[in-house]
Every structure is written in C-alpha cells, then in structure tokens.
Design an enzyme around this catalytic site. Structure first.
Site, PDB file in Angstrom:
ATOM      1  N   ARG A 106       4.761   1.901  14.502  1.00  8.77           N
ATOM      2  CA  ARG A 106       3.940   2.993  15.050  1.00  8.77           C
ATOM      3  C   ARG A 106       4.446   3.329  16.436  1.00  8.77           C
ATOM      4  O   ARG A 106       5.154   2.532  17.068  1.00  8.77           O
ATOM      5  CB  ARG A 106       2.454   2.614  15.085  1.00  8.77           C
ATOM      6  CG  ARG A 106       2.133   1.430  15.974  1.00  8.77           C
ATOM      7  CD  ARG A 106       0.618   1.200  16.065  1.00  8.77           C
ATOM      8  NE  ARG A 106       0.336  -0.084  16.709  1.00  8.77           N
ATOM      9  CZ  ARG A 106       0.360  -0.284  18.008  1.00  8.77           C
ATOM     10  NH1 ARG A 106       0.679   0.690  18.840  1.00  8.77           N
ATOM     11  NH2 ARG A 106       0.107  -1.483  18.510  1.00  8.77           N
ATOM     12  N   LYS A 114       0.900  11.424   7.311  1.00  6.63           N
ATOM     13  CA  LYS A 114       1.577  10.926   6.105  1.00  6.63           C
ATOM     14  C   LYS A 114       1.410  11.890   4.928  1.00  6.63           C
ATOM     15  O   LYS A 114       0.300  12.204   4.512  1.00  6.63           O
ATOM     16  CB  LYS A 114       1.029   9.539   5.754  1.00  6.63           C
ATOM     17  CG  LYS A 114       1.819   8.875   4.653  1.00  6.63           C
ATOM     18  CD  LYS A 114       1.772   7.378   4.795  1.00  6.63           C
ATOM     19  CE  LYS A 114       2.323   6.685   3.570  1.00  6.63           C
ATOM     20  NZ  LYS A 114       2.508   5.260   3.747  1.00  6.63           N
ATOM     21  N   ARG A 119       2.204   0.165   0.126  1.00  6.53           N
ATOM     22  CA  ARG A 119       2.907  -0.950   0.766  1.00  6.53           C
ATOM     23  C   ARG A 119       1.889  -1.870   1.422  1.00  6.53           C
ATOM     24  O   ARG A 119       0.787  -1.481   1.728  1.00  6.53           O
ATOM     25  CB  ARG A 119       3.880  -0.422   1.837  1.00  6.53           C
ATOM     26  CG  ARG A 119       5.121   0.226   1.266  1.00  6.53           C
ATOM     27  CD  ARG A 119       6.055   0.651   2.379  1.00  6.53           C
ATOM     28  NE  ARG A 119       6.549  -0.479   3.130  1.00  6.53           N
ATOM     29  CZ  ARG A 119       6.382  -0.654   4.439  1.00  6.53           C
ATOM     30  NH1 ARG A 119       5.714   0.205   5.158  1.00  6.53           N
ATOM     31  NH2 ARG A 119       6.876  -1.703   5.044  1.00  6.53           N
TER      32      ARG A 119
HETATM   33  C1  BTN Z   1       3.080   3.471   0.742  1.00  6.28           C
HETATM   34  O1  BTN Z   1       2.177   2.663   0.979  1.00  6.28           O
HETATM   35  O2  BTN Z   1       3.473   4.252   1.613  1.00  6.28           O
HETATM   36  C2  BTN Z   1       3.728   3.511  -0.606  1.00  6.28           C
HETATM   37  C3  BTN Z   1       2.917   4.332  -1.579  1.00  6.28           C
HETATM   38  C4  BTN Z   1       3.555   4.431  -2.945  1.00  6.28           C
HETATM   39  C5  BTN Z   1       2.649   5.138  -3.920  1.00  6.28           C
HETATM   40  C6  BTN Z   1       3.311   5.389  -5.234  1.00  6.28           C
HETATM   41  S1  BTN Z   1       2.363   6.443  -6.272  1.00  6.28           S
HETATM   42  C7  BTN Z   1       3.436   6.111  -7.597  1.00  6.28           C
HETATM   43  C8  BTN Z   1       3.758   4.638  -7.542  1.00  6.28           C
HETATM   44  N1  BTN Z   1       2.743   3.868  -8.224  1.00  6.28           N
HETATM   45  C9  BTN Z   1       2.050   3.103  -7.392  1.00  6.28           C
HETATM   46  O3  BTN Z   1       1.105   2.377  -7.722  1.00  6.28           O
HETATM   47  N2  BTN Z   1       2.515   3.246  -6.147  1.00  6.28           N
HETATM   48  C10 BTN Z   1       3.615   4.171  -6.095  1.00  6.28           C
END
Ligand code: BTN
Length: 326
Positions: free
Chosen positions: A323, A187, A122
C-alpha cells in the site's frame, strides 16, 4: 424450471406475462411466480411485477452468451481453448477448475460463472461475486518445467488483463504489484493463481481472474477496500460481459501457451509502464512484519524492487500486500 431457464427470457428488460413465460417454459403460471420470488432471495435480482403486464427486470440482465463469446474469439486463442464451460453458479471457478484438473481436465479448459458463492481472493479473502454482474473466469494450463519457470506469470496475467480492457476501449488501467488491476487507485480486478501437481516438474496451474463489470451497490457493501467497476469507468459504454470475456481469453490463452518459452522478461517493460506505484513510497506487509521503501518497479523475475534505507531489496510474491505509505 431453474433460474437459468427463466432468466434468459427476462434478460431483455421488457415485460413478459406470467402466461407467456409459463408457455415458453412448459410450466404453470404458479411455478413461474414461485421462481420469480426465489430470484430476489437467491440472486439479488429484483423482478418488477405489474398487474396486467407481468414481470420484468428493470434495466435487463447482461447474461453470458456462449455464441457471442465464441464468435469474438480470435483464431489462435480459439485453437488453444479446449473447452469453455459457462456455469450458472459455482463455489469458485478456481476451485472448480482445480477439481477438474484432478479428474484429468484438459489443458486449455476455461470455466466461467454467472455467480460464485465462495469466490476466492488472495490472502484468504473472499471475492465478492454477485449474479450476472462481473466476470469470474479460470483457465487451466499445464506447464512442464516446474514452478520456477512460472515466476512472474501472475504479473504477466495483469498485463494481459490490461491489454484486453484496452481492446474493449476501457480507459487505461494500472497494475499494483503483485497482481491487482486498478483504476484511479481503486480495485477493478484481481488475479489468483493456484497450482496442482509437482512444483519441480510438470504442474497444472489455474489462472483465475475476477473483473468488476457492473457491481450492484448491495453486493459491494461486503467489499472492504476501495473498488470500482467497468460500468463506472466507462459511463456504461462497454461491450458487455460476453465480449469482455472473449477479449480476456484472446489475451490469456496465448499468454499461457507462450509463457514458459518467453518468461516474464517478455512482459516486464509493459508491466512497468502500467505500474501504479512506480517511484512511490510504499509499505509492504508480510507474514512477519512491515517493510517501507520506494517502489522501483520489478526485475526480470517479477520481484518487486524496493529501495530501502539499507539498499535495494528484491521482494518475491506470496502472501504480501502493498500500500501507499501515508
Ligand atoms: C484478489 O484477491 O485480488 C484475487 C481475486 C481473484 C478472483 C478470481 S474470480 C475467478 C477466480 N475464482 C476465484 O475463486 N477467484 C478467482
């Protein structure tokens, strides 16, 4: 010979002689030796070489196994899955599914990969995605009633992830609005929804989930926040990546199929029960500044209820981070 043909032979952690590998793959011993040397550079996988015994990967590798995944799928999720692609390496499973969506990929398509070279998080962040260590999975689903009917979908996905982990006996995780999966405040996983198509009508959504299963220390150096993985939480007692992935699909596919009809209201109580910040002082960072208050759960649309000095405010998702207030 590619990495993906050599690694299954070494995945059991036992020694294999160069000759045995060469015979199994129909290549020369020199070709095996060259590929073994490339593994460390390309995948961060350390192969031990012992004269007279051959090669081994200490501890073995937990590779994704299509048969094990398929065997662990329940009847309804299996009927909703149109295709499961297990890739060796891809830039991002979300990007891949978006590309397939543009080429007419079917609703219910799932892509997963051993490694992402440009995993997306994100807020433009990178998602650290080392080889054969964690889960990276993206599901394509088509919704007919436009983006408005999808409010709260990413929160519901968090609940689905928590359910899947519970089914695999992983101790209780928590959720952080809008869509982080936490354990002990660190996380464990993240969710990234990306949309293609018409926000007012029929649209295709890619539901991306990343879960840290057994994050190698070397890869973890690139993570800029507190993190954990399933191996640490369970002391290594988990069913492995293939069964974890099946458990995830057992939850995600029915959720996607039913969400437009159910709406977030169906998931709200369960989300609130998993809320890591319920009643806690928090600070929200948005594109325009910061907002402090007490987190009071979410409404029926998934908007965070923030109790501020000027009253209760509903905060909708987007490029916002939350946060604990210090
Ligand atoms: C975040 O930042 O918390 C979201 C992370 C999401 C990661 C997943 S891994 C599978 C899918 N492909 C990606 O490139 N991102 C999501």
């Amino acid at each position: 010979m590619s990495r993906s043909t050599l690694l299954p032979l070494l995945a059991n952690g036992e020694f294999h002689s160069g000759q045995e590998l060469a015979d199994a793959l129909g290549v020369s011993r020199t070709a095996v030796w060259k590929q073994v040397n490339r593994l460390a550079a390309d995948s961060g996988i350390a192969v031990e070489t012992v004269k007279g015994r051959g090669y081994r990967i200490p501890g073995g590798l937990d590779l994704l196994d299509a048969d094990r995944i398929s065997a662990a799928l329940q009847a309804r999720p299996r009927s909703l899955l149109s295709r499961l692609d297990i890739l060796d390496s891809v830039d991002s499973t979300n990007a891949e599914v978006l590309r397939r969506a543009e080429q007419g990929g079917a609703c219910g398509l799932v892509c997963t990969a051993e490694q992402q070279t440009a995993g997306r998080g994100r807020r433009g962040r990178q998602w650290v995605s080392p080889y054969a260590s964690n889960l990276y999975v993206s599901l394509l689903w088509e919704f007919s009633q436009g983006a408005a009917a999808l409010e709260g979908l990413s929160l519901a996905v968090g609940v689905a992830v928590a359910r899947a982990l519970r089914a695999c006996h992983v101790p209780a995780v928590q959720l952080k609005w809008p869509n982080d999966v936490l354990y002990g405040g660190a996380k464990l996983g993240g969710i990234l929804l990306e949309m293609s198509g018409d926000a007012a009508g029929s649209c295709r959504v890619v539901i991306g989930v990343g879960l840290n299963v057994a994050m190698p220390q070397a890869a973890a150096r690139a993570i800029d926040q507190a993190w954990t993985d399933i191996a640490s939480i369970t002391g290594g007692e988990h069913p492995g990546r293939s069964l974890l992935l099946a458990a995830l699909l057992n939850e995600l596919l029915p959720l996607a199929a039913d969400f437009e009809q159910q709406g977030f209201i169906h998931w709200r109580d369960e989300w609130q029960a998993l809320d890591a910040f319920a009643g806690a002082p928090v600070v929200l960072t948005t594109g325009t500044g910061q907002l402090g208050g007490i987190a009071r759960g979410v409404d029926e649309r998934g908007a965070l209820q923030l109790e501020t000095t000027t009253g209760m405010q509903s905060v909708y998702g987007g490029e916002i981070s939350l946060r604990a207030a210090s």
